[in-house]
Scaffold this motif. Structure first.
Motif, PDB file in Angstrom:
ATOM      1  N   GLU A 283      46.926  36.977  48.481  1.00  0.00           N
ATOM      2  CA  GLU A 283      47.805  38.141  48.418  1.00  0.00           C
ATOM      3  C   GLU A 283      48.106  38.502  46.965  1.00  0.00           C
ATOM      4  N   GLU A 284      48.256  37.473  46.119  1.00  0.00           N
ATOM      5  CA  GLU A 284      48.497  37.730  44.702  1.00  0.00           C
ATOM      6  C   GLU A 284      47.301  38.407  44.057  1.00  0.00           C
ATOM      7  N   VAL A 285      46.083  37.980  44.438  1.00  0.00           N
ATOM      8  CA  VAL A 285      44.880  38.604  43.895  1.00  0.00           C
ATOM      9  C   VAL A 285      44.888  40.095  44.193  1.00  0.00           C
ATOM     10  N   ILE A 286      45.193  40.441  45.428  1.00  0.00           N
ATOM     11  CA  ILE A 286      45.214  41.845  45.835  1.00  0.00           C
ATOM     12  C   ILE A 286      46.326  42.600  45.121  1.00  0.00           C
ATOM     13  N   GLU A 287      47.493  41.965  44.996  1.00  0.00           N
ATOM     14  CA  GLU A 287      48.633  42.630  44.366  1.00  0.00           C
ATOM     15  C   GLU A 287      48.374  42.927  42.894  1.00  0.00           C
TER      16      GLU A 287
ATOM     17  N   ALA B 299      45.976  45.739  42.555  1.00  0.00           N
ATOM     18  CA  ALA B 299      46.495  47.045  42.969  1.00  0.00           C
ATOM     19  C   ALA B 299      47.203  47.780  41.838  1.00  0.00           C
ATOM     20  N   GLN B 300      47.638  47.076  40.808  1.00  0.00           N
ATOM     21  CA  GLN B 300      48.336  47.741  39.715  1.00  0.00           C
ATOM     22  C   GLN B 300      47.453  48.748  38.987  1.00  0.00           C
ATOM     23  N   TRP B 301      46.119  48.613  39.141  1.00  0.00           N
ATOM     24  CA  TRP B 301      45.199  49.507  38.445  1.00  0.00           C
ATOM     25  C   TRP B 301      44.800  50.715  39.274  1.00  0.00           C
TER      26      TRP B 301
ATOM     27  N   THR C 237      36.013  56.621  41.307  1.00  0.00           N
ATOM     28  CA  THR C 237      37.481  56.613  41.400  1.00  0.00           C
ATOM     29  C   THR C 237      38.173  55.662  40.439  1.00  0.00           C
ATOM     30  N   GLY C 238      37.442  54.730  39.829  1.00  0.00           N
ATOM     31  CA  GLY C 238      38.111  53.612  39.181  1.00  0.00           C
ATOM     32  C   GLY C 238      38.594  52.662  40.271  1.00  0.00           C
ATOM     33  N   VAL C 239      39.586  51.850  40.004  1.00  0.00           N
ATOM     34  CA  VAL C 239      40.094  50.908  41.006  1.00  0.00           C
ATOM     35  C   VAL C 239      40.747  51.696  42.138  1.00  0.00           C
ATOM     36  N   ALA C 240      40.308  51.401  43.359  1.00  0.00           N
ATOM     37  CA  ALA C 240      40.833  52.106  44.528  1.00  0.00           C
ATOM     38  C   ALA C 240      40.575  51.266  45.769  1.00  0.00           C
TER      39      ALA C 240
END
Length: 359
Positions: free
Chosen positions: A232-236, A239-241, A336-339
């Motif tokens: 979950e931390e990896v995904i979180e 997601a900031q990007w 899109t970049g990170v999406a």
């Protein structure tokens, strides 16, 4: 006269046969060269990655589950001598070292002869090599106060590297420290002709003593694991990007680019895992081809959040992302970049190839 004509006939037959053989031989050469050329072109097309070239001497990039059979068969001996020399918790690390040293294909599997002051490959028995190599690694690990990376580099450079680390970096390992040490040592020994730059980055930095990429190479064989909740931390952190990044082919391989959110797909995945303490190889050489061997394969019907997912784009496994659940993944896409994108329909649904790796 009749004998003369018979001789002429035999000579004509000989030269006709010779000509046929020459034509056949030439044809085989042409076919062989054409095959080599076609194979070379094919490898050039599918062998490229979405990043910089990988390092050398890579037998089976990935975790310890991907050890060469020759090394895996020696596990009982590694367990025996790791226990004998007081480092029973380092069996996998010793085996990863052996992958880098020899891939299990030499008698001196741990390349331990030099630790005895002997020429390379003097040891001619695999068990003796494991005994000597494990004992030496246990010694340098103790001198390094349990710092595995410092001990690994000292195994390659010699234990003098530990003294150097104590003097210059509070006894801690860093890649920059290894480069400095190698560069200084190379200046002292380069005239002997016994050393050469085995990696491109060695030639660029003048650090041609030993292998400055040794730690990264060994650790690439270790099996990283995620503790409960870490996926979950990896995904979180990734997601900031979203909406705040830019896709750059080959980007994300300097710290400055990472701070600006300049990634390609594999560098983004590497960065996200690095934030929770999981190293997926060195960030400067990560690619889809290195990531697709990390962790362990998982059937697509058992996919879980945090798993790596792969897509066939410009080549097989040309794109990678991190599964987030509900048929979606997060990744750095060129458009899109990170999406976060769907893996079940649309373009990404069409090119998802079913490859899933669990870290």
């Amino acid at each position: 006269m009749r004998g003369f004509f018979a001789l002429v006939a035999r000579m004509a037959l000989f030269f006709a046969t010779l000509k046929a053989r020459i034509i056949l031989f030439a044809s085989l050469i042409i076919v062989g060269l054409a095959t080599i050329f076609i194979v070379g072109v094919f490898q050039a097309l599918v062998g490229s990655s979405d990043s910089t070239p990988e390092g050398e001497f890579d037998f089976a990039s990935g975790g310890t589950q991907n050890l060469a059979p020759e090394v895996e068969e020696l596990r009982p001996l590694f367990e025996k001598y790791a226990d004998l020399h007081g480092i029973p918790d380092h069996v996998d690390l010793l085996m990863a070292k052996t992958m880098q040293e020899s891939g299990g294909r030499l008698a001196d599997v741990m390349q331990a002869s030099e630790s005895l002051g002997l020429p390379p490959n003097t040891i001619r028995d695999q068990e003796e090599s494991i005994d000597v190599g494990t004992r030496y690694f246990a010694q340098v690990l103790e001198q390094a106060n349990g710092d595995e990376k410092l001990a690994l580099q000292a195994y390659n450079f010699g234990h003098g590297f530990i003294d150097y680390a104590n003097e210059h970096n509070n006894g801690e390992y860093s890649k920059e420290l290894a480069i400095d040490f190698s560069r200084e040592q190379y200046q002292r020994v380069k005239d002997t002709g016994n050393y050469s730059c085995i990696r491109p980055e060695s030639a660029e930095t003048g650090a041609c003593y030993g292998d400055i990429g040794y730690v990264d190479a060994v650790m690439s064989y270790m099996q990283p694991t995620l503790a409960d909740g870490e996926f979950e931390e990896v995904i979180e952190v990734g997601a900031q990007w979203i909406g705040n990044s830019e896709y750059v082919f080959g980007g994300g391989r300097t710290r400055a680019e990472q701070e600006q959110g300049l990634f390609d797909c594999s560098s983004f995945v590497h960065w996200a895992y690095e934030q929770v303490g999981i190293e997926l190889g060195h960030f400067t050489s990560v690619s889809t081809d290195t990531l697709k061997h990390k962790g362990q394969a998982v059937p697509v019907n058992e996919i879980q959040p945090g798993d790596l997912v792969f897509f066939d784009t410009y080549k097989l496994d040309g794109h990678v992302g991190i599964y987030v659940g509900d048929g979606q993944y997060i990744g750095a896409q060129s458009s899109t970049g990170v999406a976060i994108e769907s893996m079940e329909d649309g373009f990404w649904g069409d090119v998802f190839n079913g490859r899933v790796r669990r870290i």
